[in-house]
Design an enzyme around this catalytic site. Structure first.
Site, mmCIF file in Angstrom:
data_model
loop_
_atom_site.group_PDB
_atom_site.id
_atom_site.type_symbol
_atom_site.label_atom_id
_atom_site.label_comp_id
_atom_site.label_asym_id
_atom_site.label_seq_id
_atom_site.Cartn_x
_atom_site.Cartn_y
_atom_site.Cartn_z
ATOM 1 N N ASP A 87 62.471 18.563 49.465
ATOM 2 C CA ASP A 87 63.032 18.419 48.471
ATOM 3 C C ASP A 87 64.836 18.172 47.481
ATOM 4 O O ASP A 87 66.137 18.265 48.754
ATOM 5 C CB ASP A 87 62.565 19.790 47.292
ATOM 6 C CG ASP A 87 61.203 19.391 47.498
ATOM 7 O OD1 ASP A 87 60.918 18.971 47.885
ATOM 8 O OD2 ASP A 87 61.515 21.741 46.384
ATOM 9 N N ASP B 51 56.722 25.108 50.415
ATOM 10 C CA ASP B 51 57.090 24.269 49.216
ATOM 11 C C ASP B 51 57.200 23.205 50.041
ATOM 12 O O ASP B 51 56.266 22.521 50.562
ATOM 13 C CB ASP B 51 57.730 25.125 48.284
ATOM 14 C CG ASP B 51 58.356 24.578 46.991
ATOM 15 O OD1 ASP B 51 57.351 23.793 46.682
ATOM 16 O OD2 ASP B 51 58.881 25.168 46.114
ATOM 17 N N ARG C 278 53.046 13.767 46.737
ATOM 18 C CA ARG C 278 54.867 13.641 46.488
ATOM 19 C C ARG C 278 55.706 13.108 47.630
ATOM 20 O O ARG C 278 56.132 13.782 48.691
ATOM 21 C CB ARG C 278 54.933 15.954 46.883
ATOM 22 C CG ARG C 278 54.815 16.195 45.398
ATOM 23 C CD ARG C 278 55.749 17.064 45.233
ATOM 24 N NE ARG C 278 55.592 18.153 44.596
ATOM 25 C CZ ARG C 278 56.066 19.010 43.641
ATOM 26 N NH1 ARG C 278 57.053 19.555 44.811
ATOM 27 N NH2 ARG C 278 55.479 19.980 42.675
#
Length: 686
Positions: A523, A519, A576
């Site tokens: 984050d 992932d 991202r």
């Protein structure tokens, strides 16, 4: 890059030094009485009140850096030499826009002779990091080994050494060639190395080679020249090197018969070098269109500079101590030309000989002189390898950006400072230490395999020693604060490599490498705040960085998610970089975006993102905002001072809170970002 010269002692912080590339070439002449040049202008202070950033804003002096920040190669004296090539190596000419070396190519570390010789000869750009001592064999070529174009050769640490042989930069000699051939070698940087014991030259630059930067090296005990530049070579800078225990130091111009190749060429800048009992040729010059010799320290030499065969030499603000002949125009051959100004001669037997006029270097490039009286302090402290803890990247004592802001009861981010220092060599040790209450500096060594995301309590510094790696799992911040994570390779995390969540704040993620996470690499979600992500290498990652968990998290995230993202290398990572919801301001500056298949930055759900001073190469969608992204609604984004090469058009929308409302910062020129970031981002650079 902050430094003020103090003639009565070591440099002190306070003045910004700029040595930037110039585009034009002028024909102005310098007379011996010409002034030494204007003093540099300080950067303006940060604004005292909040501001909104707009898409039409223009900034030529982006602000003041915090005392702990910087992007230059910093010397022990506090002087901040240029982070990119200056002098003649910075000039746009001969189809080359300054000297960037291997920027944009693979970064490799070599530890053996075979690896080194393989990589310096390969076509295409490479950043070649030299670790330890590499012995160059003599062989049939008398120990001279060819370096191909577009290379950065840089030593790691303070002991990287090339011994026994030398580097040849140039195609084979041909006296009948009198103009640059199509295959002339060009765009090479050599830094932070000890070069010693060559059976010929330590570095030889020949046959119309151009745009070469020789910086922060140590040269000794070569049989012939330390750095010879000849046969039509051009646009070279030799800066901040230490020459000692050597006889024939610097030759500029091969011999008296080389005029057809050399006249109008051999433009070289020599500055801030330490000629430490190097006997002669510091440099010896023939035919040069301009040799600019400034701010060098000469100590106990037979002679300093010799200008012959109508060579043009400007000598300014150098310091000569116990030098028999500091400068000569009558020396073995036709007379040369020297203009001298601002030099200091102590215990020298003869004055500097002068003759004629020479071109003004400022017709090619800007520069700032240090006072000659400061040179004996500045140069010995700053010249040679090992004068920095990282090349082009700051080993900052503390973070910058949002992690440095005093807020939420935390005075910046200090991590485990003040607590014990422990070492983790296995998973059990690491998990125990990150779960310990109270401040702790945790040194990670070797490869540690963990599973899932493991919680990190407040007040921790987690720092890799050597080639440290955390693999399989990741680090999780849940209502944590004041944590520093540096110098670690994060590989193959089964979820996120680092998750900053649930109101965590004051987190600094710096000089790490991320690859293979299932992932996110990093984050930042669920009300996290005051985070800086700096100088990391996202190596072919997929989902690099998410800021804001979901479209439904407005109640948690609005007014939070203040994040600084700077000097990261997004190296063929897909997306991202970051993707943002709700956060403001998210400050994305001086990052290198290379080959990002989906997009660079996405601002959605009314997030406010400032994107400035970045370099985008081969990025189809550098910036999404007004149209939103995927299922998320539009965000706001301002872009300014970015460079786009082979990339699409950035999409902007609205205004954004100015980051200087919270902290000062200084932008590096976007054009310098590929070289700076490739050399400085990732592990092993602090």
């Amino acid at each position: 890059m902050l430094a003020t010269r103090n003639p009565d002692g070591p440099p002190r912080p306070g003045r910004r030094r700029r040595l930037l590339a110039a585009a034009g070439l002028a024909a102005a002449l310098v007379a011996p009485a010409s002034p030494a040049g204007a003093a540099p202008q300080p950067a303006p202070p940060a604004p005292p009140a909040p501001q909104a950033a707009s898409g039409t804003a223009s900034e030529t002096a982006p602000g003041t850096a915090p005392a702990t920040a910087g992007t230059a190669l910093r010397t022990a004296s506090g002087t901040a030499p240029a982070a990119a090539a200056d002098g003649f190596a910075s000039v746009s000419a001969l189809g080359q826009n300054g000297t960037t070396g291997g920027a944009g190519g693979p970064v490799v570390t070599v530890t053996t002779t075979a690896q080194f010789l393989d990589h310096i000869a390969r076509p295409g750009p490479y950043v070649i990091q030299v670790a330890g001592t590499i012995t160059l064999p003599t062989g049939a070529n008398d120990g001279m080994w060819n370096v191909a174009s577009d290379k950065t050769i840089v030593g790691l640490g303070d002991d990287a050494t090339l011994s026994g042989g030398g580097l040849n930069i140039g195609v084979p000699v041909d006296d009948d060639v009198t103009s640059p051939p199509a295959n002339a070698v060009h765009n090479i940087i050599i830094r932070n190395l000890h070069l010693t014991g060559a059976t010929d030259d330590l570095i030889n630059i020949q046959m119309f080679s151009h745009h070469i930067w020789i910086d922060h090296n140590e040269f000794s005990n070569g049989d012939d020249g330390a750095v010879d530049i000849k046969r039509g070579s051009d646009f070279v800078t030799v800066s901040w090197n230490h020459f000692h225990d050597h006889d024939k130091t610097l030759l500029l111009g091969h011999d008296e018969d080389a005029g057809p190749q050399d006249i109008g060429r051999l433009r070289v800048t020599y500055h801030h070098n330490f000629f430490d009992r190097s006997d002669q040729r510091n440099p010896r010059v023939r035919f040069s269109a301009l040799a600019h010799v400034y701010n060098n320290h000469y100590n106990d030499n037979s002679y300093g500079v010799a200008s012959t065969y109508d060579a043009a030499v400007l000598m300014e603000n150098n310091y000569f101590y116990s030098v028999n002949n500091p400068g000569r125009v009558d020396f073995s051959g036709d007379l040369g030309r020297i203009v001298e100004r601002g030099n200091i001669l102590i215990a020298c037997n003869h004055p500097i000989e002068t003759r004629g006029t020479v071109p003004d270097p400022r017709g090619y490039y800007p520069y700032t002189l240090d006072p000659a009286a400061s040179v004996p302090t500045i140069v010995p402290a700053g010249a040679g390898p090992g004068r920095t803890t990282a090349l082009a990247a700051p080993a900052a004592a503390g973070p910058d950006g949002f992690a440095a802001v005093a807020a939420l009861g935390q005075n910046g981010t200090t991590g485990g400072a003040g607590g014990p220092t422990v070492t983790a060599t296995n998973a059990a040790d690491l998990l125990e230490h990150i779960d310990t209450v109270g401040p702790l500096v945790i040194q990670v060594t070797g490869r540690i395999a963990i599973t899932s995301k493991q919680g990190v309590r407040p007040n921790k510094t987690i720092v890799g020693v050597g080639n440290a790696e955390i693999t399989g799992g990741g680090l999780d911040f849940y209502r944590s604060y004041n944590v520093i994570v540096r110098n670690i390779n994060f590989t193959n995390a089964e979820d996120d490599a680092i998750n900053v969540g649930q109101n965590s704040h004051h987190i600094w993620i710096d000089h790490n490498r991320f690859s293979g996470a299932v992932d996110g690499s990093v984050d930042i979600v669920r009300g996290a705040d005051y985070v800086t992500v700096s100088w990391n290498h996202f190596d072919h990652a997929d989902k690099s960085m998410l800021i804001g968990h979901s479209d439904g998290s407005a109640s948690t995230d609005v007014g939070r998610l203040k994040v600084s993202i700077h000097h990261n290398f997004f190296d063929n990572s897909r997306q991202r970089h970051p993707r943002v919801r709700f956060g403001e301001p998210v400050h994305v500056y001086n990052n290198y975006f290379l080959g990002n298949a989906l997009y660079g930055v996405a601002s959605t759900e009314n997030a406010g993102v400032l994107v400035e001073g970045n370099y985008f190469r081969d990025v189809p969608h550098p910036l999404w905002s007004a149209s939103g992204y995927a299922d998320s609604g539009p965000g706001r984004a301002v872009q300014r001072h970015n460079v786009y090469v082979g990339s699409g058009t950035p999409e902007t929308n609205g205004t954004v809170v100015e980051p200087r409302t919270y902290y000062p910062y200084t932008l590096d020129p976007a054009a310098d970002v590929p070289a700076l970031v490739v050399a400085g981002a990732g592990t092993g650079r602090i």
